[in-house]
Design an enzyme around this catalytic site. Sequence first.
Site, PDB file in Angstrom:
ATOM      1  CE  LYS A 218      -4.050  -2.056   2.216  1.00  0.00           C
ATOM      2  NZ  LYS A 218      -4.962  -2.025   3.374  1.00  0.00           N
TER       3      LYS A 218
ATOM      4  CE  LYS B  98      -8.899  -8.544  -1.826  1.00  0.00           C
ATOM      5  NZ  LYS B  98      -8.464  -8.309  -0.437  1.00  0.00           N
TER       6      LYS B  98
ATOM      7  CE  LYS C  49     -14.000  -2.159  -0.235  1.00  0.00           C
ATOM      8  NZ  LYS C  49     -13.772  -1.820   1.163  1.00  0.00           N
TER       9      LYS C  49
END
Length: 339
Positions: free
Chosen positions: A118, A201, A204
């Site tokens: 991240k 993956k 959103k």
Amino acid sequence: MSDSQFSTRVFSGIKPSGGLTLGNYLGAIKRFVDWQERGTDCIFCVVDLHAITVWQEPSELPGMTREVAAGYLAAGIDPEKSILFNQSQVHEHAELAWIFNCVARVGWMNRMTQFKEKAGKNSEKESLGLYAYPSLMAADILLYHATHVPVGEDQKQHVELTRDIAAKFNHDYGTEFFPLTEPVIDGPATRVMNLRDGSKKMSKSGQSDMERINMTDDADTIAKKFKKARTDPEPLPETMEGLKERPEARNLVDIYASLSDRSSAEVLRDYAGAGWGQFKPALAELAVEKLAPVAEEMRRLMDDPAEIDRTLARGAERARAIAAPILAKTYETVGLIRG
């Protein structure tokens, strides 16, 4: 007490950092409903404190929190059978997280792959919360003496850290107060992948809405996205081995299997040799049948935010009834004076 003396209890949570996707449903919420219907003691949470480890617009966060709660409810979580609440209403989560910050080691945090993914090259500019959030996740779980956590493969490392923290706390303070929680990774779609790139993956935050199925998508949109999902030119094989180097194909087969409550191998037995012109319409039809009613119920629930808030508040009261004594005993064990 030994781990065998802890009553079976499931805890899991979903972060409200954008709309719910099919990945949240198949990888988490659908499995939560299965646990609930087995009669297991279940605690489910909207982990809004985790959401603010990266910037969230304050005016938007309440709506995103309610959407996750609506997703739980629409999918079948019964707030009378299970406990459903949002994390920030139970202050014991943050308090136990601080104790665990003092138990966990910096080296353990440095091994957490999700922070590296991240933060990327900008890790020095990320919040301390993003770095330390696995300790809060451990507190979320152990605050209820949860014995099992249904997770996707990408979250297994965090449950292993939770076990490390529990073991070190127990060792350091000469107790067996916290259980060594087990990660539960089962089912064919514990990690749902991007409909345009099977190596990523489903997220959103993906660039294109066609990459994902949103849990608020209507029937026509769901069907369109599956029919346009990326595939390869080869027909479906007879065995799972034949999907080994075919990530997009494997993803669609796993999604079909999970929606139909079957194994991926069983799906291949039915569709071996079939082309995508046959399989994708069948998948689209199944997805609409299973997902459209959930989306419709979510929209109905979100039209009454006050009722969602009441449900979360009632759940928080029930959660605190479990959490408060466990935190109090933790403070006593550590040697902290409380009035």
